[in-house]
Structure formats: structure tokens, C-alpha cells
Design a protein around this motif. Structure first.
Motif, PDB file in Angstrom:
ATOM      1  N   CYS A 162       0.840  -1.203   0.000  1.00 34.01           N
ATOM      2  CA  CYS A 162       0.000   0.000   0.000  1.00 34.01           C
ATOM      3  C   CYS A 162       0.875   1.254   0.000  1.00 34.01           C
ATOM      4  CB  CYS A 162      -0.905  -0.009   1.225  1.00 34.01           C
ATOM      5  SG  CYS A 162      -2.182   1.273   1.208  1.00 34.01           S
ATOM      6  N   ALA A 163       0.434   2.274  -0.727  1.00 30.92           N
ATOM      7  CA  ALA A 163       1.200   3.521  -0.821  1.00 30.92           C
ATOM      8  C   ALA A 163       0.402   4.723  -0.316  1.00 30.92           C
ATOM      9  CB  ALA A 163       1.639   3.758  -2.262  1.00 30.92           C
ATOM     10  N   GLU A 164      -0.664   4.468   0.448  1.00 28.60           N
ATOM     11  CA  GLU A 164      -1.458   5.564   0.989  1.00 28.60           C
ATOM     12  C   GLU A 164      -2.145   5.109   2.267  1.00 28.60           C
ATOM     13  OE1 GLU A 164      -4.800   6.690  -1.404  1.00 28.60           O
ATOM     14  OE2 GLU A 164      -5.218   4.633  -2.036  1.00 28.60           O
ATOM     15  N   TYR A 165      -2.675   6.091   3.001  1.00 29.12           N
ATOM     16  CA  TYR A 165      -3.488   5.779   4.180  1.00 29.12           C
ATOM     17  C   TYR A 165      -4.917   5.523   3.748  1.00 29.12           C
ATOM     18  CZ  TYR A 165       0.283   7.718   7.047  1.00 29.12           C
ATOM     19  OH  TYR A 165       1.489   7.959   7.658  1.00 29.12           O
ATOM     20  N   ILE A 166      -5.510   4.482   4.310  1.00 34.27           N
ATOM     21  CA  ILE A 166      -6.939   4.218   4.142  1.00 34.27           C
ATOM     22  C   ILE A 166      -7.519   4.122   5.543  1.00 34.27           C
ATOM     23  CG2 ILE A 166      -8.682   2.611   3.288  1.00 34.27           C
ATOM     24  CD1 ILE A 166      -6.686   1.788   1.115  1.00 34.27           C
ATOM     25  N   TYR A 167      -8.568   4.881   5.807  1.00 34.51           N
ATOM     26  CA  TYR A 167      -9.049   5.011   7.178  1.00 34.51           C
ATOM     27  C   TYR A 167     -10.528   5.368   7.209  1.00 34.51           C
ATOM     28  CZ  TYR A 167      -8.055   9.826   5.787  1.00 34.51           C
ATOM     29  OH  TYR A 167      -8.009  11.018   5.088  1.00 34.51           O
ATOM     30  N   ALA A 168     -11.170   5.014   8.310  1.00 38.82           N
ATOM     31  CA  ALA A 168     -12.541   5.456   8.555  1.00 38.82           C
ATOM     32  C   ALA A 168     -12.474   6.853   9.167  1.00 38.82           C
ATOM     33  CB  ALA A 168     -13.250   4.500   9.501  1.00 38.82           C
ATOM     34  N   TYR A 169     -13.267   7.774   8.619  1.00 37.91           N
ATOM     35  CA  TYR A 169     -13.270   9.136   9.170  1.00 37.91           C
ATOM     36  C   TYR A 169     -14.696   9.596   9.430  1.00 37.91           C
ATOM     37  CZ  TYR A 169     -12.103  13.881  10.188  1.00 37.91           C
ATOM     38  OH  TYR A 169     -11.959  15.083  10.849  1.00 37.91           O
ATOM     39  N   PRO A 170     -14.967  10.059  10.675  1.00 34.41           N
ATOM     40  CA  PRO A 170     -14.055  10.015  11.813  1.00 34.41           C
ATOM     41  C   PRO A 170     -13.854   8.581  12.307  1.00 34.41           C
ATOM     42  CG  PRO A 170     -16.232  10.770  12.498  1.00 34.41           C
ATOM     43  CD  PRO A 170     -16.284  10.628  11.011  1.00 34.41           C
ATOM     44  N   PRO A 171     -12.785   8.357  13.125  1.00 36.55           N
ATOM     45  CA  PRO A 171     -11.866   9.303  13.747  1.00 36.55           C
ATOM     46  C   PRO A 171     -10.584   9.560  12.974  1.00 36.55           C
ATOM     47  CG  PRO A 171     -11.545   7.173  14.740  1.00 36.55           C
ATOM     48  CD  PRO A 171     -12.624   7.010  13.696  1.00 36.55           C
ATOM     49  N   GLY A 172     -10.243   8.726  11.983  1.00 37.92           N
ATOM     50  CA  GLY A 172      -9.012   8.948  11.244  1.00 37.92           C
ATOM     51  C   GLY A 172      -7.881   8.018  11.650  1.00 37.92           C
ATOM     52  N   CYS A 173      -8.209   6.830  12.165  1.00 37.33           N
ATOM     53  CA  CYS A 173      -7.197   5.832  12.523  1.00 37.33           C
ATOM     54  C   CYS A 173      -7.014   4.898  11.324  1.00 37.33           C
ATOM     55  CB  CYS A 173      -7.624   5.028  13.748  1.00 37.33           C
ATOM     56  SG  CYS A 173      -7.989   6.046  15.188  1.00 37.33           S
ATOM     57  N   ILE A 206     -15.296   5.502   4.567  1.00 37.41           N
ATOM     58  CA  ILE A 206     -13.915   5.070   4.386  1.00 37.41           C
ATOM     59  C   ILE A 206     -13.246   5.998   3.372  1.00 37.41           C
ATOM     60  CG2 ILE A 206     -12.379   3.194   3.706  1.00 37.41           C
ATOM     61  CD1 ILE A 206     -13.893   2.577   6.237  1.00 37.41           C
ATOM     62  N   LEU A 207     -12.143   6.582   3.764  1.00 40.15           N
ATOM     63  CA  LEU A 207     -11.424   7.533   2.917  1.00 40.15           C
ATOM     64  C   LEU A 207     -10.020   7.018   2.622  1.00 40.15           C
ATOM     65  CD1 LEU A 207     -12.327  10.910   4.686  1.00 40.15           C
ATOM     66  CD2 LEU A 207     -13.544   9.785   2.814  1.00 40.15           C
ATOM     67  N   SER A 208      -9.459   7.518   1.525  1.00 40.90           N
ATOM     68  CA  SER A 208      -8.054   7.258   1.210  1.00 40.90           C
ATOM     69  C   SER A 208      -7.410   8.569   0.800  1.00 40.90           C
ATOM     70  CB  SER A 208      -7.932   6.227   0.084  1.00 40.90           C
ATOM     71  OG  SER A 208      -8.492   6.728  -1.122  1.00 40.90           O
ATOM     72  N   ASP A 209      -6.092   8.639   0.925  1.00 39.65           N
ATOM     73  CA  ASP A 209      -5.397   9.874   0.565  1.00 39.65           C
ATOM     74  C   ASP A 209      -5.648  10.261  -0.885  1.00 39.65           C
ATOM     75  OD1 ASP A 209      -4.335   9.976   3.089  1.00 39.65           O
ATOM     76  OD2 ASP A 209      -2.389   9.146   2.540  1.00 39.65           O
ATOM     77  N   SER A 210      -5.720   9.274  -1.758  1.00 44.03           N
ATOM     78  CA  SER A 210      -5.859   9.550  -3.184  1.00 44.03           C
ATOM     79  C   SER A 210      -7.290   9.870  -3.590  1.00 44.03           C
ATOM     80  CB  SER A 210      -5.381   8.337  -3.992  1.00 44.03           C
ATOM     81  OG  SER A 210      -6.230   7.216  -3.751  1.00 44.03           O
ATOM     82  N   GLY A 211      -8.255   9.457  -2.766  1.00 44.56           N
ATOM     83  CA  GLY A 211      -9.654   9.634  -3.128  1.00 44.56           C
ATOM     84  C   GLY A 211     -10.120   8.666  -4.201  1.00 44.56           C
TER      85      GLY A 211
END
Length: 436
Positions: free
Chosen positions: A382-393, A420-425
Motif C-alpha cells: 500500500c502507498a497511501e493511508y486508508i481510514y474510517a473518518y471520523p476518527p481517522g485511525c 472510508i477515505l483514502s489519501d488519493s480519493g
């Protein structure tokens, strides 16, 4: 004279920033006290007068040796704290459920990260506390680590009481209200403790503070606060901190009243079949699930049918942040909603523990990336963060190996309405992976 009182007395014409010139013809809320560092109003980056006294008041009130105000939220203080205790390439130990800003600080400082996995609640599907044993074991394995970083309280209201022989940084952003009454948990005790005043106290968004309980760390934390903090600190936010401190000096009756409101709610909820409340460490943090209704669906019901906006939702539950500023009328609305929502006994909401991916590289070692279909990315890095927002972990971080459990967890969460978000969208279809 206090900051708020001085701001009320502004009477000179402002041939200085900001450009709105406190001209009420432009109808900008808060512009009447929005100034720059003019004479008599001190300088947050070099406080010697009114802001110095405010920081001293905060330290005394919260029971720490030194405190530094942030108008850039807790993110600024986390970046500063981790930068203050580390050098490039150091090993650092962090709890896996830390906020994304902790990961970003590790990225900026090119740190080698080792994880502590918190305990897990399988009924609500959330992380709980970090144990002393897990910290002791991690420090024993990595005795040269520059620091331990934990989140306490967690987003769901679990507290970790930890001690260690290396610098301990506690992201207590959601615990600024702790210690203000007997029914609340004790304040966090670490070398560096971070509070978001705005999250649970009467203060404006982005108002935060970093407390330093280790004299050897103060100058370094201050140095990095001056680097990461805006050079144009908002006096609107500073004024709200000043007012918050005034409130906290005489808040006992407010917290007594608040306790009665909370007790009434919990008394009702305990009698309702199919309504579940997480048994956490902070009774002000209400984590609510309803049998047969997903967290996302429950959030929609509360919003559309009862005009209640929750803090966040997961596959299983919703999080409601209550505070001493809540009204009885607000809680009556919540009680009415909870009392009327009908559980769906025919359906079971199942969830899985988020997998901890295997680390192949450190965050900063990803030099180039490429897009990969989410259905065809297993085995890639993986080359990005994938996280549930909130909280952003982060569910997965750069440098970690994507496996079928990760993709299944991400897809199931998205399908069930979790944000669920990722840096790249690029989600839900693609993920950034390390270039081959």
C-alpha cells in the motif's frame, strides 16, 4: 486584565492585519475581536504577558508543569511532540489505534514504527485500552525506542493508565474534561499530554493545548510548536480558550447538573430491549448500537427523524459526544429517539476485527506509486493511508502489505455505509500501491 476583557475594549483604528478591519459592514462573525499581535496583546510564539499568564493558568488548572496553547488543533501538538522526542530514523512505539496525525509525524521524521495492539471489544467491534503488559513488552523488545505514543481516551471512551521508562506521549485529545468531577476519569499522566479543548469543553474548534510534564522536553516541544503553529494565531480562538479557563475555575455546579442529565439517559437506555450502550470508561462518551440496525443506518434515522447529528458511525454503532454544555432539552430529544427506535430482531449486524497488516517498508520509504484495482491488489504494498473518518485511525498505512482480509474489510465497510477515505480519493474502486 484578561484577554477577553482587553479584546472588548478595542478602540484604535486598525491600519494592520486582518484585512476586514473589524468593519461590521461585511458581517463576518467574530471579526470584532479578530486582530493581529498589536501592542498590549502579547505574542503566542513568544508570550511574556497576557498569553503567558493564560498558559500558566492552564498548567495550574490541569495539573501539569508547563502548557503551550495551540490554535492549530491537536494535530499541531502531536506533530510537535513526536518531533521533539525523536531524531531521523529513530524507532518509535505507537498504539495501532493512534490518529492519522501520529502516523504523519512518524512519516515527517522518517521513524521506524513498531505497533502495540490495544485490547478489543468483540461485541461492539472497537479497540479498547492499551495494557501495561503490552507496553512493557514493547519497550523490552525495543529498548532504544525514542518514545511510546498512545491514545487515551480512545474515540469510544476507553482509558489506558500506562507508565514507562522512556518518554510517554498521550493523545488525550478527547479527554480535556477528565478530572473536573469525581465521576470522570483522572487526567492522563505522561511526559507529554495533548488536549483538544474544543472537543469536550466550551471552546471553539482548533483550540488545543499540549502539556509538558518533563522539564527536559519543554524547550524542544516549544521549538517545534513554533515551527508547526501558524505565525498568525487567531485571537478569536485565543479568546475562546480564555473564556473556557474562566468557566473551568468555577464549574462544579455545571458538572453536577450534567451528571444528573447523564444518569437519566442511562437509566432509560438500560430498560430498553435491543438498545445497547458500550460499557466504556467515560460516561460522557455515548456509544450506542441497536439490534439489527447498522451504525450508518442508525445515524440516518437519528438525523432524518429526530434532527440529531451524531459524531460518527461505524458498521456496528454510533458515537455521540456529550459535554457539560449539553442541555436537558437536547437529552430529552435523544431519549425520545432512543425510546422510539425499533430494533430489527430478524437481522444481525456482524463485524470483524480490523486486521493488522504486515509491514514491508516504513511510511517514508515509498518513493513512487501506481493505481491498482481493489479487486487486484492483494500482495501489493500500500502507498497511501486508508481510514474510517471520523476518527481517522488507519486501516492500512503506506508500506504495509495488502491482503484479502484488508480488501474484504474495506469493501464491507463501504458497502455498509461507513465513511472510508483514502489519501488519493480513488476508493471504492482503486488503491495506490508501491510502483513495481
Amino acid at each position: 486584565m484578561k484577554l477577553t476583557d482587553k479584546l472588548k475594549g478595542l478602540d484604535s483604528y486598525p491600519f494592520h492585519m486582518p484585512g476586514h478591519k473589524r468593519n461590521d459592514a461585511f458581517n463576518i462573525v467574530g471579526s470584532n475581536i479578530d486582530i493581529t499581535e498589536i501592542d498590549g496583546f502579547d505574542n503566542l510564539h513568544n508570550p511574556k504577558d497576557i498569553l503567558k499568564r493564560l498558559e500558566e493558568d492552564i498548567a495550574n488548572l490541569f495539573g501539569y508543569k508547563r502548557s503551550i496553547i495551540s490554535v492549530n488543533g491537536s494535530t499541531c501538538t502531536i506533530l510537535s511532540a513526536i518531533s521533539a522526542v525523536s531524531s531521523k530514523g529513530d524507532k518509535i512505539i505507537i498504539a495501532r489505534n493512534c490518529h492519522k496525525s501520529v502516523y504523519n509525524a512518524c512519516f515527517l521524521n522518517e521513524l521506524d514504527v513498531e505497533y502495540i495492539e490495544p485490547e478489543y471489544d468483540s461485541e461492539f467491534c472497537c479497540f479498547k485500552s492499551v495494557t501495561q503488559e503490552s507496553v512493557d513488552n514493547a519497550v523490552k523488545r525495543f529498548p532504544n525506542a525514542c518514545a511510546v505514543v498512545i491514545t487515551s481516551p480512545t474515540y469510544e471512551g476507553f482509558v489506558s493508565e500506562i507508565k514507562c521508562d522512556i518518554p510517554l506521549i498521550i493523545d488525550a485529545a478527547h479527554g480535556a474534561h477528565f478530572g473536573l468531577s469525581d465521576y470522570l476519569p483522572k487526567r492522563a499522566c505522561g511526559d507529554i499530554v495533548i488536549h483538544s479543548l474544543h472537543k469536550t469543553l466550551p471552546c471553539l474548534t482548533q483550540a488545543a493545548v499540549v502539556h509538558i510534564n518533563n522539564d527536559n522536553l519543554y524547550s524542544n516541544v516549544k521549538k517545534y510548536m513554533d515551527i508547526y503553529e501558524t505565525s498568525s494565531p487567531s485571537y478569536v480562538l485565543l479568546s475562546s480558550i480564555d473564556k473556557c479557563v474562566d468557566f473551568l475555575k468555577d464549574c462544579d455546579r455545571h458538572f453536577d447538573k450534567y451528571k444528573k442529565i447523564l444518569d437519566d439517559f442511562y437509566c432509560l437506555a438500560s430498560k430498553l430491549n435491543g438498545i445497547n450502550i458500550l460499557n466504556n470508561d467515560d460516561i460522557t462518551r455515548i456509544v450506542l448500537s441497536v439490534d439489527g440496525i447498522s451504525g450508518a443506518a442508525l445515524s440516518e434515522i437519528l438525523r432524518n427523524d429526530y434532527s440529531i447529528e451524531v459524531e460518527g458511525s461505524t458498521l456496528k454503532y454510533v458515537i455521540l459526544i456529550s459535554s457539560v454544555c449539553d442541555t436537558r432539552q437536547g437529552f430529552e430529544l435523544l431519549k425520545s429517539a432512543v425510546g422510539n427506535i425499533k430494533p430489527d430482531k430478524s437481522r444481525e449486524i456482524s463485524c470483524k476485527k480490523p486486521p493488522i497488516p504486515e509491514k514491508a517498508l516504513n511510511f517514508h520509504e515509498i518513493n513512487a506509486s501506481m493505481q491498482a484495482d481493489i479487486d487486484n491488489c492483494v500482495g501489493k504494498i500500500c502507498a497511501e493511508y486508508i481510514y474510517a473518518y471520523p476518527p481517522g485511525c488507519p486501516i492500512i498505512a503506506p508500506g504495509e502489505i495488502i491482503d484479502e482480509h484488508i480488501t474484504e474489510y474495506i469493501c464491507d465497510s463501504i458497502k455498509n455505509g461507513v465513511n472510508i477515505l483514502s489519501d488519493s480519493g480513488l476508493l471504492p474502486h482503486k488503491i495506490l500501491t508501491k510502483a513495481e
